[in-house]
Motif scaffolding. Structure first.
Motif, PDB file in Angstrom:
ATOM      1  N   SER A  21       0.828  -1.208   0.000  1.00 38.64           N
ATOM      2  CA  SER A  21       0.000   0.000   0.000  1.00 38.64           C
ATOM      3  C   SER A  21       0.859   1.253   0.000  1.00 38.64           C
ATOM      4  CB  SER A  21      -0.935  -0.013   1.214  1.00 38.64           C
ATOM      5  OG  SER A  21      -1.813  -1.115   1.149  1.00 38.64           O
ATOM      6  N   LEU A  22       1.934   1.223   0.824  1.00 40.98           N
ATOM      7  CA  LEU A  22       2.819   2.377   0.869  1.00 40.98           C
ATOM      8  C   LEU A  22       3.495   2.618  -0.475  1.00 40.98           C
ATOM      9  CD1 LEU A  22       4.503   1.912   4.369  1.00 40.98           C
ATOM     10  CD2 LEU A  22       2.872   3.677   3.697  1.00 40.98           C
ATOM     11  N   ILE A  23       3.937   1.531  -1.097  1.00 44.10           N
ATOM     12  CA  ILE A  23       4.626   1.674  -2.387  1.00 44.10           C
ATOM     13  C   ILE A  23       3.666   2.205  -3.443  1.00 44.10           C
ATOM     14  CG2 ILE A  23       5.730   0.396  -4.262  1.00 44.10           C
ATOM     15  CD1 ILE A  23       6.873  -1.486  -2.100  1.00 44.10           C
ATOM     16  N   ALA A  24       2.419   1.695  -3.494  1.00 42.02           N
ATOM     17  CA  ALA A  24       1.451   2.141  -4.481  1.00 42.02           C
ATOM     18  C   ALA A  24       1.067   3.594  -4.270  1.00 42.02           C
ATOM     19  CB  ALA A  24       0.204   1.247  -4.441  1.00 42.02           C
ATOM     20  N   ALA A  25       0.999   4.007  -2.977  1.00 43.08           N
ATOM     21  CA  ALA A  25       0.618   5.387  -2.684  1.00 43.08           C
ATOM     22  C   ALA A  25       1.759   6.365  -2.951  1.00 43.08           C
ATOM     23  CB  ALA A  25       0.159   5.499  -1.238  1.00 43.08           C
ATOM     24  N   ALA A  26       2.989   5.874  -2.968  1.00 40.32           N
ATOM     25  CA  ALA A  26       4.143   6.761  -3.112  1.00 40.32           C
ATOM     26  C   ALA A  26       4.393   7.179  -4.545  1.00 40.32           C
ATOM     27  CB  ALA A  26       5.390   6.078  -2.565  1.00 40.32           C
ATOM     28  N   ALA A  27       3.745   6.541  -5.522  1.00 43.42           N
ATOM     29  CA  ALA A  27       4.028   6.857  -6.928  1.00 43.42           C
ATOM     30  C   ALA A  27       2.764   6.686  -7.744  1.00 43.42           C
ATOM     31  CB  ALA A  27       5.134   5.957  -7.463  1.00 43.42           C
ATOM     32  N   ILE A  32       7.733  -3.627  -9.807  1.00 40.28           N
ATOM     33  CA  ILE A  32       8.673  -4.472  -9.066  1.00 40.28           C
ATOM     34  C   ILE A  32       9.414  -5.347 -10.066  1.00 40.28           C
ATOM     35  CG2 ILE A  32       8.940  -6.248  -7.303  1.00 40.28           C
ATOM     36  CD1 ILE A  32       6.422  -5.189  -5.984  1.00 40.28           C
ATOM     37  N   VAL A  33      10.750  -5.285 -10.003  1.00 37.48           N
ATOM     38  CA  VAL A  33      11.605  -5.982 -10.952  1.00 37.48           C
ATOM     39  C   VAL A  33      12.501  -6.938 -10.187  1.00 37.48           C
ATOM     40  CG1 VAL A  33      13.288  -5.693 -12.809  1.00 37.48           C
ATOM     41  CG2 VAL A  33      11.587  -3.911 -12.411  1.00 37.48           C
ATOM     42  N   ASP A  34      12.683  -8.181 -10.696  1.00 37.18           N
ATOM     43  CA  ASP A  34      13.538  -9.145  -9.996  1.00 37.18           C
ATOM     44  C   ASP A  34      14.997  -8.896 -10.356  1.00 37.18           C
ATOM     45  OD1 ASP A  34      13.892 -10.125 -12.548  1.00 37.18           O
ATOM     46  OD2 ASP A  34      12.627 -11.897 -12.263  1.00 37.18           O
ATOM     47  N   ALA A  35      15.861  -9.762  -9.823  1.00 35.44           N
ATOM     48  CA  ALA A  35      17.299  -9.574 -10.017  1.00 35.44           C
ATOM     49  C   ALA A  35      17.697  -9.682 -11.488  1.00 35.44           C
ATOM     50  CB  ALA A  35      18.081 -10.582  -9.179  1.00 35.44           C
ATOM     51  N   ALA A  36      16.910 -10.422 -12.286  1.00 32.97           N
ATOM     52  CA  ALA A  36      17.213 -10.588 -13.711  1.00 32.97           C
ATOM     53  C   ALA A  36      16.661  -9.449 -14.565  1.00 32.97           C
ATOM     54  CB  ALA A  36      16.653 -11.910 -14.218  1.00 32.97           C
ATOM     55  N   GLY A  37      15.933  -8.505 -13.939  1.00 28.99           N
ATOM     56  CA  GLY A  37      15.384  -7.373 -14.669  1.00 28.99           C
ATOM     57  C   GLY A  37      14.013  -7.615 -15.241  1.00 28.99           C
ATOM     58  N   ALA A  38      13.354  -8.730 -14.866  1.00 30.41           N
ATOM     59  CA  ALA A  38      12.021  -9.029 -15.368  1.00 30.41           C
ATOM     60  C   ALA A  38      10.974  -8.401 -14.457  1.00 30.41           C
ATOM     61  CB  ALA A  38      11.800 -10.538 -15.457  1.00 30.41           C
ATOM     62  N   ALA A  43       1.730  -1.692 -10.003  1.00 31.02           N
ATOM     63  CA  ALA A  43       0.643  -1.051  -9.264  1.00 31.02           C
ATOM     64  C   ALA A  43       0.479   0.378  -9.773  1.00 31.02           C
ATOM     65  CB  ALA A  43       0.951  -1.042  -7.775  1.00 31.02           C
ATOM     66  N   PHE A  44      -0.801   0.846  -9.811  1.00 31.07           N
ATOM     67  CA  PHE A  44      -1.118   2.198 -10.278  1.00 31.07           C
ATOM     68  C   PHE A  44      -1.837   2.960  -9.179  1.00 31.07           C
ATOM     69  CE2 PHE A  44      -0.788  -0.206 -14.225  1.00 31.07           C
ATOM     70  CZ  PHE A  44      -0.031   0.649 -15.015  1.00 31.07           C
ATOM     71  N   ASN A  45      -1.510   4.220  -9.028  1.00 33.00           N
ATOM     72  CA  ASN A  45      -2.210   5.098  -8.092  1.00 33.00           C
ATOM     73  C   ASN A  45      -3.080   6.089  -8.857  1.00 33.00           C
ATOM     74  OD1 ASN A  45      -2.899   6.165  -5.593  1.00 33.00           O
ATOM     75  ND2 ASN A  45      -1.248   7.678  -5.654  1.00 33.00           N
ATOM     76  N   SER A  46      -3.083   5.994 -10.211  1.00 28.09           N
ATOM     77  CA  SER A  46      -3.863   6.901 -11.064  1.00 28.09           C
ATOM     78  C   SER A  46      -4.730   6.062 -11.983  1.00 28.09           C
ATOM     79  CB  SER A  46      -2.927   7.791 -11.897  1.00 28.09           C
ATOM     80  OG  SER A  46      -3.643   8.499 -12.874  1.00 28.09           O
ATOM     81  N   GLU A  47      -6.073   6.288 -11.885  1.00 29.18           N
ATOM     82  CA  GLU A  47      -6.995   5.515 -12.694  1.00 29.18           C
ATOM     83  C   GLU A  47      -6.822   5.820 -14.182  1.00 29.18           C
ATOM     84  OE1 GLU A  47      -9.721   2.628 -13.402  1.00 29.18           O
ATOM     85  OE2 GLU A  47      -8.839   3.177 -11.485  1.00 29.18           O
ATOM     86  N   PHE A 122       9.791   3.592  -8.925  1.00 26.18           N
ATOM     87  CA  PHE A 122       8.723   4.543  -8.629  1.00 26.18           C
ATOM     88  C   PHE A 122       8.596   5.507  -9.820  1.00 26.18           C
ATOM     89  CE2 PHE A 122      10.325   3.090  -4.596  1.00 26.18           C
ATOM     90  CZ  PHE A 122       9.202   2.891  -3.823  1.00 26.18           C
ATOM     91  N   GLY A 123       7.368   5.652 -10.340  1.00 30.35           N
ATOM     92  CA  GLY A 123       7.165   6.513 -11.503  1.00 30.35           C
ATOM     93  C   GLY A 123       6.190   7.640 -11.247  1.00 30.35           C
ATOM     94  N   ARG A 124       6.495   8.793 -11.781  1.00 31.61           N
ATOM     95  CA  ARG A 124       5.620   9.966 -11.701  1.00 31.61           C
ATOM     96  C   ARG A 124       5.068  10.272 -13.090  1.00 31.61           C
ATOM     97  NH1 ARG A 124       9.687  13.932  -8.264  1.00 31.61           N
ATOM     98  NH2 ARG A 124       9.796  12.657  -6.359  1.00 31.61           N
ATOM     99  N   ASP A 125       3.773  10.483 -13.143  1.00 30.11           N
ATOM    100  CA  ASP A 125       3.100  10.733 -14.420  1.00 30.11           C
ATOM    101  C   ASP A 125       3.499  12.112 -14.962  1.00 30.11           C
ATOM    102  OD1 ASP A 125       1.486  10.789 -16.580  1.00 30.11           O
ATOM    103  OD2 ASP A 125      -0.418  10.645 -15.501  1.00 30.11           O
ATOM    104  N   LEU A 126       4.035  12.139 -16.179  1.00 29.21           N
ATOM    105  CA  LEU A 126       4.459  13.393 -16.818  1.00 29.21           C
ATOM    106  C   LEU A 126       3.527  13.821 -17.949  1.00 29.21           C
ATOM    107  CD1 LEU A 126       8.324  12.890 -17.123  1.00 29.21           C
ATOM    108  CD2 LEU A 126       7.069  14.132 -15.365  1.00 29.21           C
ATOM    109  N   ARG A 127       2.357  13.217 -18.046  1.00 30.56           N
ATOM    110  CA  ARG A 127       1.480  13.541 -19.167  1.00 30.56           C
ATOM    111  C   ARG A 127       1.023  14.997 -19.133  1.00 30.56           C
ATOM    112  NH1 ARG A 127      -3.203   9.341 -18.861  1.00 30.56           N
ATOM    113  NH2 ARG A 127      -2.901   9.843 -16.657  1.00 30.56           N
ATOM    114  N   GLN A 128       0.661  15.474 -17.938  1.00 25.89           N
ATOM    115  CA  GLN A 128       0.223  16.874 -17.863  1.00 25.89           C
ATOM    116  C   GLN A 128       1.365  17.831 -18.184  1.00 25.89           C
ATOM    117  OE1 GLN A 128      -1.561  17.541 -14.043  1.00 25.89           O
ATOM    118  NE2 GLN A 128      -3.403  16.347 -14.530  1.00 25.89           N
TER     119      GLN A 128
END
Length: 476
Positions: A21-27, A32-38, A43-47, A122-128
Motif C-alpha cells: 500500500s505504501l509503495i502504491a501510494a508513493a508513486a 517491481i523488478v527481480d534480479a534478472a530485470g524481469a 501497481a497504479f495510483n492513477s486511474e 517509482f514513476g511519476r506521471d508526466l502527461r500533464q
C-alpha cells in the motif's frame, strides 16, 4: 539522500500488504523488478494512467526494457544498475509503451530491496507536464508565424509605399516634421536617400501655401478629414495638391500626406533628371522612334518619324495604326508584333515606310516589347537606310537572292514574292551549270536548256552572267 533515523521504531513491523500500500501510494505507477530485470508486479495510483496503460498484465515475466520505447531502453538499464547505490538516486524520463501503440512519459527512480536482488521503480506521471510543454511549443510556433506574417506585411507595405507613383510623406503631427518619404517624394523635394529625415513640413511651401497647408492640417486634426488644398513649393515654385489622412501608431497620431499634380498637369510625370535627358535625346535623334499599344495604334512618336511620314505634328499620328505607313498593310506589322510576343526583341527588320504624300523610304526596324501596367506596349526604332545604299544597276537589282537570304525573308514578304525569288535562284543555277558543262558555249547551253539563243542572252543579261556584246551577237 537522507533516510529515516529509526525506521524500525517509527514504522513498526510492516507486513507485505502494508508495504504494498505504501509503495502504491508513493508513486503514480510502481514496478517491481527481480534480479534478472524481469517485471514481477505493477501497481497504479492513477486511474487514468491505468486506463492509458491497459494490458500491463502482459508485462509480467518480461524484461522491463522490452516494455518501454526503444529510445528509453538504455535509460531503464541504467536505472537498474544504479538502484543499489547508497547516494542520491537519479530520476530518468522513460516512455512506456501503451496498448494503442503510443507512448506515455513517466519519470522513474529505482530502489534495490535487501539482498534478494529485487528492485522497485517509482514513476511519476508526466502527461500533464508533457501536454503543457506541447501547448507552450504550439504557442511559440504560433507567435513565430504571427511575427513572420507581420514582417511580411511590413515588407509589402514598404514596397508599395516606395513604388507608389505619387509623392507621399509620413508626418508626425506633434512635431510637424516629416518622418518618412517615398521615392517619388524624394525626387519632387530634391532629397537623396542619404539625406536625413526630420525636415519641417511647412518649410516645403511658400508663405501663401504654408497658410493653406496649415489650415488643412488643423482641419484634419479636428475632424479626421479635410479637402485637398493647392500650394506652391518653396524651392522650385511647382504647384501641388496637398491631401492628408490621419492614422495612429503606438499611441501617436501621424498623417499620410499625398502631393498630387494639378489637373492641368495630370499628364506630367516626375522623372529623375537622367531619364528626362534620355527622353529628350530620343525626341531629337535622327532615327524615328514610335511607341504603340498592343493593338498597334501609335501612342507617341518623335520628330524623325513625323518627317519620314510627312506629318505636320504628333497629333496626326497618335491613335492611328502604325501599319498605315509601314510596309504592306496587315502583313508586316502583324509579323513584327507576333515575333515580339513569342521570341522577344526584333533587330534589323527590312521594310519600307510610306509618307502621306507618296514618298517611300527604305528602312530597318528594331523593336522591343515592355509591360506598362495594363499590358504590353511596343517600341519601334526605325532607321532610314535608303541614302547609304548605292543605286543598283538593272542587272544587280534583278539578281536573285541566295538560299540563306530567301530563308531570312520568310515571314517578312508574301509567299508569291518568295516563290518568284526561289524561281530566279533555280533558273540562274541551271544556266550556270549548262555553261560550265558546255565550256561556256552559249549555243550548246541554249540547246541543252531548251531555250533559243536570244532567250538565253536575255537571261544572261538579267543575271549578269558572262560578257555580252552590246548588240547581242555571240561568237560562241
Amino acid at each position: 539522500m537522507k533516510a529515516f533515523k529509526a525506521p524500525k521504531t517509527s514504522l513498526g513491523d510492516l507486513d507485505a500488504e502494508a508495504a504494498a500500500s505504501l509503495i502504491a501510494a508513493a508513486a503514480d505507477v510502481a514496478i517491481i523488478v527481480d534480479a534478472a530485470g524481469a517485471v514481477r508486479d505493477v501497481a497504479f495510483n492513477s486511474e487514468s494512467l491505468a486506463q492509458e496503460l491497459a494490458g500491463q498484465e502482459a508485462w509480467l515475466g518480461r524484461p522491463w526494457p522490452e516494455t518501454v520505447a526503444p529510445d528509453s531502453r538504455a535509460k531503464v538499464e541504467s536505472l537498474l544498475q544504479e538502484a543499489g547505490g547508497t547516494g542520491a538516486r537519479p530520476w530518468r524520463h522513460v516512455n512506456l509503451l501503451a496498448a494503442r501503440g503510443s507512448s506515455v512519459p513517466i519519470l522513474f527512480s529505482a530502489v534495490r530491496l535487501g539482498d534478494g536482488g529485487r528492485a522497485i521503480a517509482f514513476g511519476r506521471d508526466l502527461r500533464q507536464l508533457s501536454a503543457l510543454q506541447q501547448r507552450l511549443l504550439e504557442a511559440q510556433q504560433s507567435l513565430d508565424r504571427d511575427y513572420s506574417r507581420l514582417r511580411n506585411a511590413e515588407t509589402r507595405y514598404r514596397m508599395l509605399f516606395q513604388l507608389w507613383s505619387d509623392p507621399v510623406l509620413i508626418l508626425d503631427t506633434a512635431a510637424q516634421k516629416v518622418t518618412e518619404t517615398n521615392q517619388a517624394a524624394d525626387r519632387l523635394l530634391g532629397r537623396t536617400p542619404r539625406r536625413p529625415q526630420g525636415r519641417e513640413f511647412l518649410d516645403l511651401f511658400d508663405a501663401k501655401g504654408r497658410e493653406a497647408v496649415e489650415l488643412l492640417l488643423a482641419g484634419v486634426r479636428a475632424t479626421g478629414r479635410a479637402d485637398e488644398v493647392r500650394a506652391q513649393m518653396e524651392e522650385d515654385g511647382k504647384d501641388v495638391l496637398v491631401s492628408a489622412s490621419p492614422f495612429r501608431q503606438e499611441n501617436t497620431t501621424y498623417l499620410l500626406i499625398r502631393l498630387g499634380i494639378p489637373t492641368g498637369d495630370a499628364s506630367a510625370i516626375l522623372l529623375p533628371k537622367a531619364k528626362s535627358k534620355l527622353l529628350k535625346l530620343v525626341e531629337s535623334v535622327p532615327d524615328a522612334f514610335v511607341v504603340t499599344g498592343q493593338d498597334g495604334r501609335i501612342m507617341t512618336a518623335n520628330a524623325a518619324f513625323l518627317d519620314m511620314t510627312q506629318l505636320a505634328n504628333e497629333d496626326q499620328a497618335v491613335g492611328e495604326p502604325l501599319e498605315r505607313w509601314l510596309g504592306q498593310p496587315g502583313v508586316e506589322l502583324e509579323v513584327l508584333t507576333a515575333s515580339l510576343r513569342q521570341r522577344g526583341p526584333v533587330r534589323l527588320f527590312a521594310t519600307t515606310l510610306r509618307g502621306e504624300f507618296g514618298a517611300t523610304t527604305e528602312v530597318e526596324i528594331s523593336a522591343v516589347s515592355v509591360m506598362n501596367g495594363v499590358g504590353p506596349c511596343f517600341g519601334f526604332a526605325i532607321r532610314d537606310v535608303g541614302p547609304r545604299v548605292a543605286p543598283p544597276s538593272r542587272a544587280a537589282s534583278r539578281a536573285p537572292r541566295s538560299v540563306e537570304q530567301l530563308t531570312e525573308l520568310i515571314g517578312q514578304v508574301p509567299l508569291k514574292d518568295l516563290v518568284r525569288e526561289a524561281t530566279d535562284v533555280i533558273e540562274r543555277l541551271c544556266i550556270e551549270a549548262a555553261l560550265e558543262l558546255t565550256g561556256d558555249n552559249r549555243a550548246s547551253a541554249a540547246e541543252m536548256l531548251g531555250l533559243s539563243r536570244q532567250s538565253l542572252y536575255v537571261k544572261l543579261r538579267r543575271y549578269g552572267l558572262g560578257d555580252l556584246p552590246a548588240d547581242g551577237s555571240d561568237q560562241g
